[in-house]
Design an enzyme around this catalytic site. Sequence first.
Site, PDB file in Angstrom:
ATOM      1  N   GLU A 217     -27.061  24.155  88.097  1.00  0.00           N
ATOM      2  CA  GLU A 217     -26.636  23.063  89.362  1.00  0.00           C
ATOM      3  C   GLU A 217     -25.212  23.310  89.558  1.00  0.00           C
ATOM      4  OE1 GLU A 217     -28.570  19.456  88.802  1.00  0.00           O
ATOM      5  OE2 GLU A 217     -30.446  20.441  89.409  1.00  0.00           O
TER       6      GLU A 217
ATOM      7  N   GLU B 107     -13.688  25.189  96.218  1.00  0.00           N
ATOM      8  CA  GLU B 107     -14.141  23.713  95.821  1.00  0.00           C
ATOM      9  C   GLU B 107     -13.024  22.792  95.209  1.00  0.00           C
ATOM     10  OE1 GLU B 107     -16.683  22.873  92.513  1.00  0.00           O
ATOM     11  OE2 GLU B 107     -18.115  21.614  93.597  1.00  0.00           O
TER      12      GLU B 107
ATOM     13  N   LYS C  90     -25.210  18.002  75.498  1.00  0.00           N
ATOM     14  CA  LYS C  90     -23.947  18.088  75.109  1.00  0.00           C
ATOM     15  C   LYS C  90     -23.147  17.609  76.561  1.00  0.00           C
ATOM     16  CE  LYS C  90     -20.531  20.642  75.629  1.00  0.00           C
ATOM     17  NZ  LYS C  90     -19.384  19.699  75.892  1.00  0.00           N
TER      18      LYS C  90
ATOM     19  N   CYS D 186     -20.425  17.234  93.563  1.00  0.00           N
ATOM     20  CA  CYS D 186     -20.784  18.439  93.924  1.00  0.00           C
ATOM     21  C   CYS D 186     -21.130  18.569  95.447  1.00  0.00           C
ATOM     22  CB  CYS D 186     -21.695  18.983  92.989  1.00  0.00           C
ATOM     23  SG  CYS D 186     -23.106  17.959  92.962  1.00  0.00           S
TER      24      CYS D 186
HETATM   25  P1  NAD Z   1     -17.650  22.687  83.596  1.00  0.00           P
HETATM   26  O1  NAD Z   1     -18.161  23.682  83.978  1.00  0.00           O
HETATM   27  O2  NAD Z   1     -16.238  22.720  83.537  1.00  0.00           O
HETATM   28  O3  NAD Z   1     -18.241  22.094  82.462  1.00  0.00           O
HETATM   29  C1  NAD Z   1     -19.682  21.539  82.362  1.00  0.00           C
HETATM   30  C2  NAD Z   1     -20.141  21.572  81.073  1.00  0.00           C
HETATM   31  O4  NAD Z   1     -20.202  22.752  80.493  1.00  0.00           O
HETATM   32  C3  NAD Z   1     -19.114  20.597  79.943  1.00  0.00           C
HETATM   33  O5  NAD Z   1     -20.059  19.876  79.000  1.00  0.00           O
HETATM   34  C4  NAD Z   1     -18.582  21.618  79.219  1.00  0.00           C
HETATM   35  O6  NAD Z   1     -18.197  21.495  78.029  1.00  0.00           O
HETATM   36  C5  NAD Z   1     -19.589  22.882  79.011  1.00  0.00           C
HETATM   37  N1  NAD Z   1     -19.262  24.276  79.134  1.00  0.00           N
HETATM   38  C6  NAD Z   1     -17.980  24.587  79.493  1.00  0.00           C
HETATM   39  N2  NAD Z   1     -17.847  25.992  79.306  1.00  0.00           N
HETATM   40  C7  NAD Z   1     -18.877  26.301  78.418  1.00  0.00           C
HETATM   41  C8  NAD Z   1     -19.673  27.424  77.764  1.00  0.00           C
HETATM   42  N3  NAD Z   1     -18.774  28.478  77.822  1.00  0.00           N
HETATM   43  N4  NAD Z   1     -20.758  27.333  76.982  1.00  0.00           N
HETATM   44  C9  NAD Z   1     -21.228  26.309  77.144  1.00  0.00           C
HETATM   45  N5  NAD Z   1     -21.007  25.063  77.755  1.00  0.00           N
HETATM   46  C10 NAD Z   1     -19.754  25.197  78.431  1.00  0.00           C
HETATM   47  O7  NAD Z   1     -17.717  21.622  84.762  1.00  0.00           O
HETATM   48  P2  NAD Z   1     -17.024  20.182  84.971  1.00  0.00           P
HETATM   49  O8  NAD Z   1     -15.743  20.369  85.459  1.00  0.00           O
HETATM   50  O9  NAD Z   1     -17.514  19.119  83.749  1.00  0.00           O
HETATM   51  O10 NAD Z   1     -17.821  19.545  86.223  1.00  0.00           O
HETATM   52  C11 NAD Z   1     -17.657  19.712  87.580  1.00  0.00           C
HETATM   53  C12 NAD Z   1     -18.346  20.871  88.410  1.00  0.00           C
HETATM   54  O11 NAD Z   1     -19.718  20.492  88.063  1.00  0.00           O
HETATM   55  C13 NAD Z   1     -18.055  20.870  89.742  1.00  0.00           C
HETATM   56  O12 NAD Z   1     -17.999  22.452  90.073  1.00  0.00           O
HETATM   57  C14 NAD Z   1     -19.335  20.515  90.464  1.00  0.00           C
HETATM   58  O13 NAD Z   1     -19.517  20.841  91.620  1.00  0.00           O
HETATM   59  C15 NAD Z   1     -20.236  20.797  89.545  1.00  0.00           C
HETATM   60  N6  NAD Z   1     -21.541  19.733  89.648  1.00  0.00           N
HETATM   61  C16 NAD Z   1     -22.617  20.221  90.237  1.00  0.00           C
HETATM   62  C17 NAD Z   1     -23.768  19.389  90.337  1.00  0.00           C
HETATM   63  C18 NAD Z   1     -24.848  19.877  91.006  1.00  0.00           C
HETATM   64  O14 NAD Z   1     -26.108  19.150  91.015  1.00  0.00           O
HETATM   65  N7  NAD Z   1     -25.133  21.183  91.591  1.00  0.00           N
HETATM   66  C19 NAD Z   1     -23.649  18.232  89.938  1.00  0.00           C
HETATM   67  C20 NAD Z   1     -22.459  17.644  89.407  1.00  0.00           C
HETATM   68  C21 NAD Z   1     -21.358  18.613  89.167  1.00  0.00           C
END
Ligand code: NAD
Length: 475
Positions: free
Chosen positions: A251, A379, A175, A285
């Site tokens: 992650e 962040e 997804k 991230c």
């Molecule tokens: P997000 O948590 O808003 O969304 C990520 C994904 O989760 C999306 O596909 C979203 O539709 C889905 N999602 C949201 N709520 C959900 C739920 N309740 N159930 C299932 N799926 C759900 O994150 P974002 O804004 O897309 O990404 C940015 C974040 O990702 C930042 O905090 C960043 O640090 C982190 N990130 C971490 C890494 C790592 O390797 N640690 C890498 C890249 C990004």
Amino acid sequence: MNRYGHVIGGVEVDSVDGKRFPTVDPWTRQSWADVALGSAPDAERAVHAARTAFDEGPWPRMSSVERGQILHRIADLIEANGEELGLADTHDMGKPIAQSVGNDIPRSAMNFRFFADHARLATAESYPMGDGFHAYSRYEPAGVVAAIAPWNFPLMMATWKVAPALAWGNTVILKPSEHSPVSGTILGRLALEAGLPPGVLNVVQGFGPSSAGEALTADRRVDRVTFTGESATGRTIARAAGGNLAGVSLELGGKGANIVFDDADLDNAVDWSMRAIFTNTGQVCLAGSRLYVQSGIYPDFLARFVEKSEAMRFGDPKDPATQLGPLSSEAHFKKVSSYLDTVAEDGGKIVTGGRGAGWSVAPTVVTGAGPNARVMREEIFGPVVTLSEFQTEGEAVAFANDTPYGLNAMVFTTDLSRAHRVAALLKAGSVWVNCFFIRDLRAPFGGAGDSGIGREGGAFSREFFTEPKAVIVQL
Ligand code: NAD
């Protein structure tokens, strides 16, 4: 308008209820593509397809050599279609084309090649017991994997999950983020073209809460959930997956510390520190968003850093010369720019940067922020860095570790002993010494504390995406 669907059971389909959503290019602030809006029934269809392909299909039963050939073909097709894929991410979330086509596409292809080869070359343990018995390990596919990806490296993060899951014989439902859906559908198409059997990689589009994402994590037929995204979302997903006792890998966010000692090579430290915070417009991230510089070089470092920040080229992400694009969406622009208002309230000063044109924030350097300032603790996920001065090595380590996150840190020094000593003391899943973002896909990747649970990469991905089994034989 370009149209993109879900890829379920080997065909591209619309949503059960026919709903669609526009995806907006943050540079033009216009929608540029029209995507199927998935909800629970679409997630259900995708899980059914993945479950059937796992329980009855050829993929988990193939040799790793046969699987590897198909995964290599997917890598070839990613490279051959790199312009289309890279441009899709650039339109969806504003990433400069030099970074999408130039970095994310080769890395995405590499994810497939690396994990295909890693699975093919892997060995398993054997335990000679010496008393007429012999034990050995088998690494069997875990089953159905839900891979939930973020928007900041849309294709690269998706392939980081999908490639090892497939290489180890699982079937997958990807997804993509609702902010960057398009490259996921293209990947699903390319996988079919490469000969991946139907139902092995399904792509379901949609949102998270009360939508396709939540439905996937709640489904009992899913055996593993691999998620990259915000720490708060990670907690919700961990609860949902935990209810089904599905394995979960998270992650999550970060607040990377970047420590520059007096003895560092200053030019090298400034260059890497710039990349650490401004790559992908700070939406990383691993961003080195807290810079700690030792007092002897602090004024010199600050002057050079500000000068280079001001020279960065902001513009149309589709222009190959652009270094910094807009933020990924209006909502994200509002979030990042709201932090700028907190700087003065918390006693800090913006030395350069601030809000730019459209949904953009210029490279922003903040000084004088105390340890409890919001820009130091939360962040921001944008091109905003704090610079703080430290005196001693112990102080630097204490400052760096003063965070709920534990994803990564950077150390700049020419003192070899100090480099290793400090790397060992930092609370972080990865430490880069005199560099940033260099990866070896065999190494563990992940974070501690609010940055996640588990590690992926090389043998760590095998651990997560398989069910290790012990077989004990009477000889
Ligand atoms: P997000 O948590 O808003 O969304 C990520 C994904 O989760 C999306 O596909 C979203 O539709 C889905 N999602 C949201 N709520 C959900 C739920 N309740 N159930 C299932 N799926 C759900 O994150 P974002 O804004 O897309 O990404 C940015 C974040 O990702 C930042 O905090 C960043 O640090 C982190 N990130 C971490 C890494 C790592 O390797 N640690 C890498 C890249 C990004």
